[in-house]
Design a protein around this motif. Structure first.
Motif, PDB file in Angstrom:
ATOM      1  N   GLN A 113      26.962  26.195  12.444  1.00 15.27           N
ATOM      2  CA  GLN A 113      27.427  25.210  11.381  1.00 15.27           C
ATOM      3  C   GLN A 113      27.343  23.819  12.417  1.00 15.27           C
ATOM      4  O   GLN A 113      27.889  23.643  13.505  1.00 15.27           O
ATOM      5  N   ARG A 114      27.079  22.641  11.587  1.00 14.35           N
ATOM      6  CA  ARG A 114      26.834  21.253  12.321  1.00 14.35           C
ATOM      7  C   ARG A 114      28.174  20.751  12.187  1.00 14.35           C
ATOM      8  O   ARG A 114      28.507  20.353  11.056  1.00 14.35           O
ATOM      9  N   VAL A 125      20.787  25.996  10.240  1.00 16.62           N
ATOM     10  CA  VAL A 125      21.881  25.348  10.438  1.00 16.62           C
ATOM     11  C   VAL A 125      22.591  24.845   9.072  1.00 16.62           C
ATOM     12  O   VAL A 125      21.728  24.315   8.389  1.00 16.62           O
ATOM     13  N   PHE A 126      23.947  25.164   8.979  1.00 12.45           N
ATOM     14  CA  PHE A 126      24.383  24.557   7.732  1.00 12.45           C
ATOM     15  C   PHE A 126      25.461  23.439   7.992  1.00 12.45           C
ATOM     16  O   PHE A 126      26.054  23.418   9.332  1.00 12.45           O
ATOM     17  N   ASP A 127      25.931  22.672   6.913  1.00 10.47           N
ATOM     18  CA  ASP A 127      27.175  21.768   6.969  1.00 10.47           C
ATOM     19  C   ASP A 127      28.332  22.588   6.631  1.00 10.47           C
ATOM     20  O   ASP A 127      28.364  23.494   6.099  1.00 10.47           O
ATOM     21  N   GLU A 128      29.442  21.894   6.509  1.00 12.66           N
ATOM     22  CA  GLU A 128      30.672  22.498   6.378  1.00 12.66           C
ATOM     23  C   GLU A 128      30.872  22.763   4.736  1.00 12.66           C
ATOM     24  O   GLU A 128      31.920  23.464   4.522  1.00 12.66           O
ATOM     25  N   ARG A 144      22.308  23.827   3.865  1.00  8.83           N
ATOM     26  CA  ARG A 144      21.382  24.026   4.984  1.00  8.83           C
ATOM     27  C   ARG A 144      20.874  22.704   5.763  1.00  8.83           C
ATOM     28  O   ARG A 144      20.479  21.884   4.591  1.00  8.83           O
ATOM     29  N   VAL A 145      21.040  22.233   6.630  1.00  8.65           N
ATOM     30  CA  VAL A 145      20.827  20.981   7.146  1.00  8.65           C
ATOM     31  C   VAL A 145      19.904  21.067   8.359  1.00  8.65           C
ATOM     32  O   VAL A 145      19.407  19.797   8.874  1.00  8.65           O
ATOM     33  N   GLY A 146      19.336  22.075   8.716  1.00  3.61           N
ATOM     34  CA  GLY A 146      18.401  22.327   9.986  1.00  3.61           C
ATOM     35  C   GLY A 146      17.991  23.651   9.936  1.00  3.61           C
ATOM     36  O   GLY A 146      18.495  24.435   9.519  1.00  3.61           O
ATOM     37  N   GLY A 147      16.845  23.621  10.804  1.00  8.76           N
ATOM     38  CA  GLY A 147      16.242  25.076  11.118  1.00  8.76           C
ATOM     39  C   GLY A 147      15.880  25.183  12.492  1.00  8.76           C
ATOM     40  O   GLY A 147      14.882  26.312  12.579  1.00  8.76           O
TER      41      GLY A 147
END
Length: 327
Positions: free
Chosen positions: A71-72, A125-128, A132-135
């Protein structure tokens, strides 16, 4: 194993390899299962010593346990509980520090892919809010491992299904093991020179520049501090073998060995050898074919320098890693 075969296997080195415990069949996954990887447990296991680690189990998350994800948060990727958001990043990274002494004596590491603690590449990668905000995420334990032991050969389980990546990784494991065993002995500068000479073709197949750099370090070993020699040669050796050995460089390496034995062969055998090398260069036969021919003629003609080259047998033959045409 017969006596001469045991001696040959010992000469190849015996790697010490770190591994995600679940890949050896330990039931430590989040769901209480495992991901036993047959290449490790059935094919590679007889030739290596394992250091199994499960970071999530070691920090007391239990089996079974809630799932984790990346998680970012404030621009940093954290390993958190998917349900409660609890942050385990620092704990997971600290497992690598806990095993530091053992990690520094390893020759490589095999990691569970898609794991938020052990994954190497392309983790989501996920936000709160769960979007999904990245891979391009990487596991917390793996990130710390790479910081603590730079240059250590590391691969994910999934990538080891690719014949070329598997062969390259295993080659590095055994080469690193031989170098580690040299350093662990009461070595002298001439021993390093001999080690370097045996690895000449193998290094050249990866990078001629790397071969020359390691050669300069070996040549100066008698006039330098031992610790400095160990550090510089190890770093240069690791960098050289990390460069992929493509088909063209393999073909050049094969021709270099041919140059040592060609004058001892009759015309028909020379033509057969050169044809096998060229067929390999064109992708028509696997690397194992010209290598087998070269080994046969080296042994038959008793060309000692060529017979001792690790390039012709970088790891146990029974692993069969040079047989696919893709290699």
């Amino acid at each position: 194993m017969r006596g001469h075969e045991k001696h040959e296997e010992e000469a190849l080195g015996r790697p010490r390899v770190g591994v995600s415990s679940c890949l050896l069949g330990a039931p430590v996954r989040y769901n209480g299962g495992h991901c036993r990887f047959r290449f490790l447990t059935e094919e590679l296991s007889p030739y290596v010593d394992w250091l199994p680690v499960c970071p999530e189990a070691e920090i007391g998350l239990g089996v079974p346990r809630p799932t984790l994800r990346l998680q970012r948060r404030a621009g940093s990727d954290r390993v958190v509980g998917a349900r409660d958001g609890s942050d385990h990043t620092e704990e997971l990274a600290a497992v690598a520090d806990k095993h530091l002494d053992g990690l520094r004596r390893l020759d490589g590491y095999v990691l569970k892919h898609k794991s938020p603690s052990c994954g190497m590449f392309a983790l989501p990668v996920f936000d709160e809010e769960g979007h999904r905000v990245g891979g391009r995420g990487r596991g917390a334990f793996t990130s710390r491992l790479a910081e603590l032991v730079p240059g250590l050969p590391m691969e994910e389980q999934g990538r080891l299904s690719d014949p070329s990546l598997r062969e390259a990784f295993v080659e590095r494991l055994f080469a690193h093991a031989r170098l580690r065993e040299l350093w662990e002995s009461d070595w002298r500068p001439r021993d390093l020179v001999g080690f370097h000479s045996r690895h000449k073709i193998q290094l050249m197949a990866h990078t001629p520049e790397g071969y020359r750099e390691t050669g300069r370090i070996a040549a100066r070993a008698g006039a330098r501090d031992r610790d400095r020699t160990v550090r510089e040669y190890t770093d240069a050796f690791r960098r050289a073998l990390a460069v992929p050995a493509g088909r063209g460089r393999h073909a050049n390496a094969l021709q270099h060995v041919f140059g040592m034995i060609g004058p001892l062969l009759d015309e028909n055998r020379r033509k057969d050898l050169l044809a096998a090398v060229e067929d390999y260069r064109r992708g028509q036969v696997p690397l194992s074919l010209p290598v087998a021919l070269l080994r046969h003629h080296c042994d038959a003609e008793e060309v000692a320098w060529a017979c001792r080259q690790t390039y012709l047998r970088p790891y146990p033959d029974s692993l069969g890693l040079r047989h696919p045409v893709a290699v």
